[in-house]
Design a protein around this motif. Structure first.
Motif, PDB file in Angstrom:
ATOM      1  N   SER A  45       1.048  -1.313   0.006  1.00 36.86           N
ATOM      2  CA  SER A  45       0.501  -0.042   0.535  1.00 36.86           C
ATOM      3  C   SER A  45       1.360   1.328  -0.109  1.00 36.86           C
ATOM      4  N   ILE A  46       0.399   2.367  -0.791  1.00 36.01           N
ATOM      5  CA  ILE A  46       1.167   3.577  -0.772  1.00 36.01           C
ATOM      6  C   ILE A  46       0.518   4.820  -1.029  1.00 36.01           C
ATOM      7  N   ASP A  47       1.367   5.186  -0.226  1.00 37.36           N
ATOM      8  CA  ASP A  47       0.756   7.014   0.299  1.00 37.36           C
ATOM      9  C   ASP A  47       1.716   7.608  -0.936  1.00 37.36           C
ATOM     10  N   LEU A  48       0.820   8.594  -1.265  1.00 34.91           N
ATOM     11  CA  LEU A  48       1.621  10.072  -2.529  1.00 34.91           C
ATOM     12  C   LEU A  48       0.611  11.260  -1.723  1.00 34.91           C
ATOM     13  N   ASP A  72       1.185  17.872   5.028  1.00 29.26           N
ATOM     14  CA  ASP A  72       1.021  16.903   3.845  1.00 29.26           C
ATOM     15  C   ASP A  72      -0.933  17.009   3.907  1.00 29.26           C
ATOM     16  N   LEU A  73      -0.942  17.311   2.167  1.00 23.96           N
ATOM     17  CA  LEU A  73      -1.798  16.906   1.507  1.00 23.96           C
ATOM     18  C   LEU A  73      -1.820  15.019   0.618  1.00 23.96           C
ATOM     19  N   TYR A  74      -2.261  14.732   0.903  1.00 22.97           N
ATOM     20  CA  TYR A  74      -2.596  13.064  -0.084  1.00 22.97           C
ATOM     21  C   TYR A  74      -3.053  13.442  -1.457  1.00 22.97           C
ATOM     22  N   VAL A  75      -2.576  12.367  -2.268  1.00 26.25           N
ATOM     23  CA  VAL A  75      -2.951  12.264  -3.977  1.00 26.25           C
ATOM     24  C   VAL A  75      -3.104  11.211  -3.730  1.00 26.25           C
ATOM     25  N   LEU A  76      -2.538  10.183  -3.054  1.00 23.26           N
ATOM     26  CA  LEU A  76      -2.948   9.411  -3.020  1.00 23.26           C
ATOM     27  C   LEU A  76      -2.859   8.391  -1.130  1.00 23.26           C
ATOM     28  N   LYS A  77      -3.786   7.536  -0.946  1.00 26.13           N
ATOM     29  CA  LYS A  77      -3.889   6.853   0.658  1.00 26.13           C
ATOM     30  C   LYS A  77      -4.423   5.624   0.421  1.00 26.13           C
ATOM     31  N   ASP A  78      -2.911   5.475   1.263  1.00 27.04           N
ATOM     32  CA  ASP A  78      -2.956   3.263   1.187  1.00 27.04           C
ATOM     33  C   ASP A  78      -4.021   3.037   0.402  1.00 27.04           C
ATOM     34  N   VAL A  79      -3.461   3.078  -1.190  1.00 28.52           N
ATOM     35  CA  VAL A  79      -3.588   2.222  -2.027  1.00 28.52           C
ATOM     36  C   VAL A  79      -2.922   1.033  -2.386  1.00 28.52           C
ATOM     37  N   ALA A  80      -3.547   0.221  -2.503  1.00 24.78           N
ATOM     38  CA  ALA A  80      -3.085  -1.268  -2.348  1.00 24.78           C
ATOM     39  C   ALA A  80      -2.781  -1.183  -4.045  1.00 24.78           C
ATOM     40  N   ILE A  81      -1.556  -2.415  -4.206  1.00 28.15           N
ATOM     41  CA  ILE A  81      -0.822  -2.918  -5.489  1.00 28.15           C
ATOM     42  C   ILE A  81      -0.305  -3.850  -5.169  1.00 28.15           C
ATOM     43  N   ASP A  82      -1.102  -5.220  -5.963  1.00 33.61           N
ATOM     44  CA  ASP A  82      -0.513  -6.249  -6.324  1.00 33.61           C
ATOM     45  C   ASP A  82       0.367  -6.709  -5.828  1.00 33.61           C
ATOM     46  N   ALA A  83       1.012  -8.078  -5.550  1.00 28.95           N
ATOM     47  CA  ALA A  83       2.484  -8.497  -5.400  1.00 28.95           C
ATOM     48  C   ALA A  83       2.476  -8.147  -7.378  1.00 28.95           C
ATOM     49  N   THR A  84       4.012  -7.538  -7.671  1.00 25.88           N
ATOM     50  CA  THR A  84       3.918  -7.631  -8.989  1.00 25.88           C
ATOM     51  C   THR A  84       3.090  -7.203 -10.240  1.00 25.88           C
ATOM     52  N   PHE A 101       5.471  22.578  -3.225  1.00 24.43           N
ATOM     53  CA  PHE A 101       5.449  21.348  -2.422  1.00 24.43           C
ATOM     54  C   PHE A 101       6.122  20.680  -2.953  1.00 24.43           C
ATOM     55  N   SER A 102       6.482  19.799  -2.106  1.00 18.20           N
ATOM     56  CA  SER A 102       7.326  17.646  -2.642  1.00 18.20           C
ATOM     57  C   SER A 102       6.996  16.990  -2.970  1.00 18.20           C
ATOM     58  N   LEU A 103       7.058  16.536  -3.224  1.00 25.70           N
ATOM     59  CA  LEU A 103       6.179  15.172  -3.670  1.00 25.70           C
ATOM     60  C   LEU A 103       6.745  13.872  -3.054  1.00 25.70           C
ATOM     61  N   MET A 104       6.136  13.491  -2.368  1.00 29.69           N
ATOM     62  CA  MET A 104       6.782  12.107  -1.195  1.00 29.69           C
ATOM     63  C   MET A 104       5.841  10.965  -1.651  1.00 29.69           C
ATOM     64  N   GLY A 105       6.772  10.104  -1.060  1.00 27.04           N
ATOM     65  CA  GLY A 105       6.150   8.745  -1.377  1.00 27.04           C
ATOM     66  C   GLY A 105       5.913   7.631   0.096  1.00 27.04           C
ATOM     67  N   GLN A 106       5.019   7.347   0.589  1.00 29.16           N
ATOM     68  CA  GLN A 106       5.524   6.308   1.919  1.00 29.16           C
ATOM     69  C   GLN A 106       4.812   5.262   1.614  1.00 29.16           C
ATOM     70  N   LEU A 107       5.334   3.686   1.853  1.00 26.37           N
ATOM     71  CA  LEU A 107       4.951   2.607   1.709  1.00 26.37           C
ATOM     72  C   LEU A 107       4.581   2.189   3.296  1.00 26.37           C
ATOM     73  N   ASN A 108       3.470   0.972   2.802  1.00 24.30           N
ATOM     74  CA  ASN A 108       2.587   0.110   4.113  1.00 24.30           C
ATOM     75  C   ASN A 108       4.238  -0.272   5.398  1.00 24.30           C
ATOM     76  N   ASN A 109       4.576  -1.217   5.138  1.00 20.60           N
ATOM     77  CA  ASN A 109       5.565  -1.921   5.624  1.00 20.60           C
ATOM     78  C   ASN A 109       7.028  -1.981   5.540  1.00 20.60           C
ATOM     79  N   SER A 110       7.791  -2.146   6.634  1.00 20.56           N
ATOM     80  CA  SER A 110       8.889  -1.864   6.406  1.00 20.56           C
ATOM     81  C   SER A 110       9.686  -2.872   4.805  1.00 20.56           C
TER      82      SER A 110
END
Length: 124
Positions: A45-48, A72-84, A101-110
């Motif tokens: 899952s990604i936040d953009l 922070d202003l979200y473009v995408l919040k917790d959008v799931a992308i299946d494996a591969t 603004f800077s464009l940022m990304g953050q994933l859900n798991n380590s």
């Protein structure tokens, strides 16, 4: 309109990462963005989001930077992308002011991993 440029980033872990740094002198037009989940088995899952730095300075005495906070202003919040699989975003889905603004990304798991390709043009 300037020439086409590309940014290629591998994003891993769950720490917020700058994808495109704010440029006060020039805005840019993102033409497209692909986000590929490179993990073999897990959904990612990604936040953009857009990040603006709120700078605070001392008002008396020392005028040095006191601290930073962020808006922070979200473009995408917790959008799931299946494996591969790959998520493709078009220009109208990620339009913003790169001077503010800077464009940022953050994933859900380590252990999450993605490859991101951003196709853009800088405005003159």
């Amino acid at each position: 309109m300037g020439y086409t440029e590309y940014i290629h980033k591998s994003l891993s872990g769950n720490t917020a990462t700058t994808l495109i740094e704010r440029d006060k002198s020039k805005d840019l037009d993102i033409l497209s963005m692909t986000i590929c989940n490179t993990h073999a088995t897990d959904v990612v899952s990604i936040d953009l989001f857009l990040r603006k730095t709120n700078r605070r300075y001392r008002t008396t005495g020392d005028w040095n930077l006191l601290d930073n906070s962020y808006t922070d202003l979200y473009v995408l919040k917790d959008v799931a992308i299946d494996a591969t699989n790959t998520l493709v975003l078009e220009s109208n889905e990620i339009e913003y002011d790169g001077r503010e603004f800077s464009l940022m990304g953050q994933l859900n798991n380590s252990d999450s991993t993605t490859d991101i390709i951003i196709n853009f043009k800088k405005r003159r």
